[in-house]
Design a protein around this motif. Sequence first.
Motif, PDB file in Angstrom:
ATOM      1  N   ILE A 138       5.336   0.873  27.263  1.00 33.18           N
ATOM      2  CA  ILE A 138       5.724   1.186  27.788  1.00 33.18           C
ATOM      3  C   ILE A 138       6.270   3.000  27.289  1.00 33.18           C
ATOM      4  CG2 ILE A 138       7.975   2.072  29.042  1.00 33.18           C
ATOM      5  CD1 ILE A 138       8.164  -1.148  29.273  1.00 33.18           C
ATOM      6  N   GLN A 139       6.517   3.617  26.225  1.00 34.60           N
ATOM      7  CA  GLN A 139       6.782   4.402  25.137  1.00 34.60           C
ATOM      8  C   GLN A 139       5.067   4.920  24.708  1.00 34.60           C
ATOM      9  OE1 GLN A 139       9.197   5.261  23.249  1.00 34.60           O
ATOM     10  NE2 GLN A 139       9.813   3.046  22.291  1.00 34.60           N
ATOM     11  N   ALA A 140       3.911   4.194  24.681  1.00 33.20           N
ATOM     12  CA  ALA A 140       2.748   4.918  24.668  1.00 33.20           C
ATOM     13  C   ALA A 140       2.186   5.287  26.080  1.00 33.20           C
ATOM     14  CB  ALA A 140       1.491   4.285  24.129  1.00 33.20           C
ATOM     15  N   PHE A 141       2.326   5.004  27.137  1.00 32.78           N
ATOM     16  CA  PHE A 141       2.202   4.994  28.285  1.00 32.78           C
ATOM     17  C   PHE A 141       2.597   6.330  29.013  1.00 32.78           C
ATOM     18  CE2 PHE A 141       2.641   4.136  33.236  1.00 32.78           C
ATOM     19  CZ  PHE A 141       1.065   4.729  33.319  1.00 32.78           C
ATOM     20  N   TYR A 164       4.191   8.681  27.429  1.00 27.83           N
ATOM     21  CA  TYR A 164       3.784   9.780  25.981  1.00 27.83           C
ATOM     22  C   TYR A 164       2.467  10.298  26.760  1.00 27.83           C
ATOM     23  CZ  TYR A 164       2.385  12.954  22.665  1.00 27.83           C
ATOM     24  OH  TYR A 164       1.846  14.115  21.791  1.00 27.83           O
ATOM     25  N   PHE A 165       1.598   9.449  27.220  1.00 26.32           N
ATOM     26  CA  PHE A 165      -0.194   9.559  27.528  1.00 26.32           C
ATOM     27  C   PHE A 165       0.279  10.608  29.083  1.00 26.32           C
ATOM     28  CE2 PHE A 165      -1.955   7.029  24.381  1.00 26.32           C
ATOM     29  CZ  PHE A 165      -2.586   8.188  23.631  1.00 26.32           C
ATOM     30  N   GLN A 166       1.219   9.861  29.829  1.00 24.92           N
ATOM     31  CA  GLN A 166       1.407  10.196  30.962  1.00 24.92           C
ATOM     32  C   GLN A 166       2.187  12.064  31.170  1.00 24.92           C
ATOM     33  OE1 GLN A 166      -0.732   8.901  33.504  1.00 24.92           O
ATOM     34  NE2 GLN A 166       1.111   8.770  34.782  1.00 24.92           N
ATOM     35  N   THR A 167       3.442  12.007  30.444  1.00 21.98           N
ATOM     36  CA  THR A 167       3.644  13.457  30.254  1.00 21.98           C
ATOM     37  C   THR A 167       2.860  14.274  29.444  1.00 21.98           C
ATOM     38  OG1 THR A 167       5.042  12.268  28.306  1.00 21.98           O
ATOM     39  CG2 THR A 167       6.227  12.367  30.326  1.00 21.98           C
ATOM     40  N   HIS A 168       1.570  13.879  28.831  1.00 18.62           N
ATOM     41  CA  HIS A 168       0.682  14.789  28.126  1.00 18.62           C
ATOM     42  C   HIS A 168      -0.232  14.705  28.722  1.00 18.62           C
ATOM     43  CE1 HIS A 168       4.000  14.694  25.616  1.00 18.62           C
ATOM     44  NE2 HIS A 168       3.661  15.313  24.720  1.00 18.62           N
ATOM     45  N   ARG A 169      -0.607  14.404  30.242  1.00 18.55           N
ATOM     46  CA  ARG A 169      -2.210  13.773  30.679  1.00 18.55           C
ATOM     47  C   ARG A 169      -2.202  15.050  30.312  1.00 18.55           C
ATOM     48  NH1 ARG A 169       1.534  12.682  34.452  1.00 18.55           N
ATOM     49  NH2 ARG A 169       1.374  14.028  36.305  1.00 18.55           N
ATOM     50  N   ASP A 170      -2.312  16.994  31.059  1.00 15.29           N
ATOM     51  CA  ASP A 170      -2.822  17.724  31.061  1.00 15.29           C
ATOM     52  C   ASP A 170      -2.934  18.594  29.512  1.00 15.29           C
ATOM     53  OD1 ASP A 170      -2.139  17.310  33.967  1.00 15.29           O
ATOM     54  OD2 ASP A 170      -0.006  17.765  33.962  1.00 15.29           O
ATOM     55  N   THR A 171      -2.554  17.617  28.815  1.00 17.63           N
ATOM     56  CA  THR A 171      -2.817  18.417  27.824  1.00 17.63           C
ATOM     57  C   THR A 171      -4.507  17.972  26.984  1.00 17.63           C
ATOM     58  OG1 THR A 171      -1.830  16.455  26.591  1.00 17.63           O
ATOM     59  CG2 THR A 171      -1.015  19.297  27.036  1.00 17.63           C
ATOM     60  N   GLY A 172      -5.413  18.211  26.270  1.00 19.48           N
ATOM     61  CA  GLY A 172      -6.207  17.842  25.363  1.00 19.48           C
ATOM     62  C   GLY A 172      -6.109  16.709  24.454  1.00 19.48           C
ATOM     63  N   MET A 173      -6.951  16.502  23.828  1.00 16.76           N
ATOM     64  CA  MET A 173      -6.893  15.742  22.654  1.00 16.76           C
ATOM     65  C   MET A 173      -6.346  16.239  21.951  1.00 16.76           C
ATOM     66  SD  MET A 173      -7.412  12.910  21.892  1.00 16.76           S
ATOM     67  CE  MET A 173      -8.584  12.153  23.033  1.00 16.76           C
ATOM     68  N   SER A 174      -5.181  15.814  21.010  1.00 18.16           N
ATOM     69  CA  SER A 174      -4.504  16.363  20.320  1.00 18.16           C
ATOM     70  C   SER A 174      -4.465  15.295  18.593  1.00 18.16           C
ATOM     71  CB  SER A 174      -3.450  16.852  20.368  1.00 18.16           C
ATOM     72  OG  SER A 174      -2.068  15.860  21.921  1.00 18.16           O
ATOM     73  N   TYR A 207       9.165  -0.201  14.033  1.00 21.50           N
ATOM     74  CA  TYR A 207       8.770   1.291  13.547  1.00 21.50           C
ATOM     75  C   TYR A 207       7.938   1.944  14.361  1.00 21.50           C
ATOM     76  CZ  TYR A 207      10.697   1.205   8.380  1.00 21.50           C
ATOM     77  OH  TYR A 207      11.168   1.276   8.198  1.00 21.50           O
ATOM     78  N   VAL A 208       6.870   1.212  14.667  1.00 19.26           N
ATOM     79  CA  VAL A 208       5.973   1.674  15.877  1.00 19.26           C
ATOM     80  C   VAL A 208       7.106   2.409  16.888  1.00 19.26           C
ATOM     81  CG1 VAL A 208       4.493   1.575  17.460  1.00 19.26           C
ATOM     82  CG2 VAL A 208       3.951   1.082  15.315  1.00 19.26           C
ATOM     83  N   ASN A 209       7.329   1.515  17.968  1.00 15.89           N
ATOM     84  CA  ASN A 209       8.968   2.207  18.513  1.00 15.89           C
ATOM     85  C   ASN A 209       9.700   3.052  18.214  1.00 15.89           C
ATOM     86  OD1 ASN A 209       8.494  -0.007  21.475  1.00 15.89           O
ATOM     87  ND2 ASN A 209       8.295  -1.243  19.706  1.00 15.89           N
ATOM     88  N   SER A 210      10.065   2.964  16.588  1.00 17.57           N
ATOM     89  CA  SER A 210      10.849   4.450  16.544  1.00 17.57           C
ATOM     90  C   SER A 210      10.129   6.002  16.099  1.00 17.57           C
ATOM     91  CB  SER A 210      11.587   4.271  15.217  1.00 17.57           C
ATOM     92  OG  SER A 210      10.728   4.210  13.936  1.00 17.57           O
ATOM     93  N   PHE A 211       8.829   6.095  16.531  1.00 19.95           N
ATOM     94  CA  PHE A 211       8.581   7.047  15.700  1.00 19.95           C
ATOM     95  C   PHE A 211       8.119   7.334  17.667  1.00 19.95           C
ATOM     96  CE2 PHE A 211       4.296   9.483  15.731  1.00 19.95           C
ATOM     97  CZ  PHE A 211       4.620  10.293  14.828  1.00 19.95           C
ATOM     98  N   PHE A 212       7.318   6.343  18.366  1.00 18.22           N
ATOM     99  CA  PHE A 212       6.752   6.682  19.824  1.00 18.22           C
ATOM    100  C   PHE A 212       8.466   7.319  20.248  1.00 18.22           C
ATOM    101  CE2 PHE A 212       3.707   3.525  20.378  1.00 18.22           C
ATOM    102  CZ  PHE A 212       2.506   4.024  19.828  1.00 18.22           C
TER     103      PHE A 212
END
Length: 329
Positions: free
Chosen positions: A37-40, A42-52, A249-254
């Motif tokens: 959910i967190q990864a989705f 993040y990618f949804q809120t940054h879909r207008d940006t390129g690969m970073s 750890y993964v969830n805390s960083f996301f």
Amino acid sequence: MSSATQDLIPQLYLGNTFGALFIGVVFAAILFGLSNIQAFFYFQTHRDTGMSFPKLTVAWLWILDALHLFLIVHCVYYYLVAHYADMSALTEIVWSFKLQIVIVVIIVYGVHLLYFHRIWIVGTGRSRVLPIAVGVIVTLGSGVAIALIWAIYQCHVFSDLTNIEWATFLALGTITFVDFIIASSLCYLLATSRTGFSSTDSMITKLMAYIINTGCLTSMCSLTVMITCAVMPHNFIFLGVDFLVAGLYVNSFFALLNARHYFQPATETNHFSEVHMRHDIYHPELNVMASQEEELQGSWKNIFKHLGRSAMPHRPIEVTVETNSFSSV
């Protein structure tokens, strides 16, 4: 099945051994769902940006988390399904159990390095003593992780795990210490970055609380593994809890990457941000407010640079001046 094997089966208590591993897998799967959910998000809120770089790190951590879940599911399936009641197999350590330890180490110290990168960015323009000290501590911690991996691969049966408790305590203690150093360093840098604007300082305070909470959560999990291993070394409850470390750890960083969007409504309430000039009337006090707001935005961007994307919305500052408001001018 021989009578000797039948005599041994009642001595194996599945509830606090492989049953504990099964419960650990269930909760690890729940954490993996949260990371999805967190990864989705993040990618949804940054879909207008390129690969970073942040996008690559999110994808990399998600893949490692998925691989870790696959390995622990295979481990539990191997013992409880494929080799159920096979005493010779139940006492041996399967390859997937050893490999999942390696993945956990990569995730934990990978996240530590990413946090160190954030500390380096936030400390831009200041003394480099603190970021360098944190980097040295994180690097030394990786040596302890290598020692743990080496000790795990020397074990062939579960009874050998009691002989490497020193490696478990040393690794988990180091992880907890590094968590404390990273959380305290980030909070110190953020606390010294206060601008004097109430909205900005409020967001910094919320982010500090966020960092402390996530750091405490991962540290508490590591301490729980240490305590259960010390108190109950002859069952697998500590291993079931250890299955949760990677997902936490993964969830805390996301969550840290998504923190800007969690706190965005607070920044939108700033009463200086959206006003419209309806008449070309100059007022010195409003001009000063606009310049202060521009300075605030520049400081805020510098604090959270590379944290996903800029923490402040890129909108021009406009000033609302009603004609009747200045009838007395």
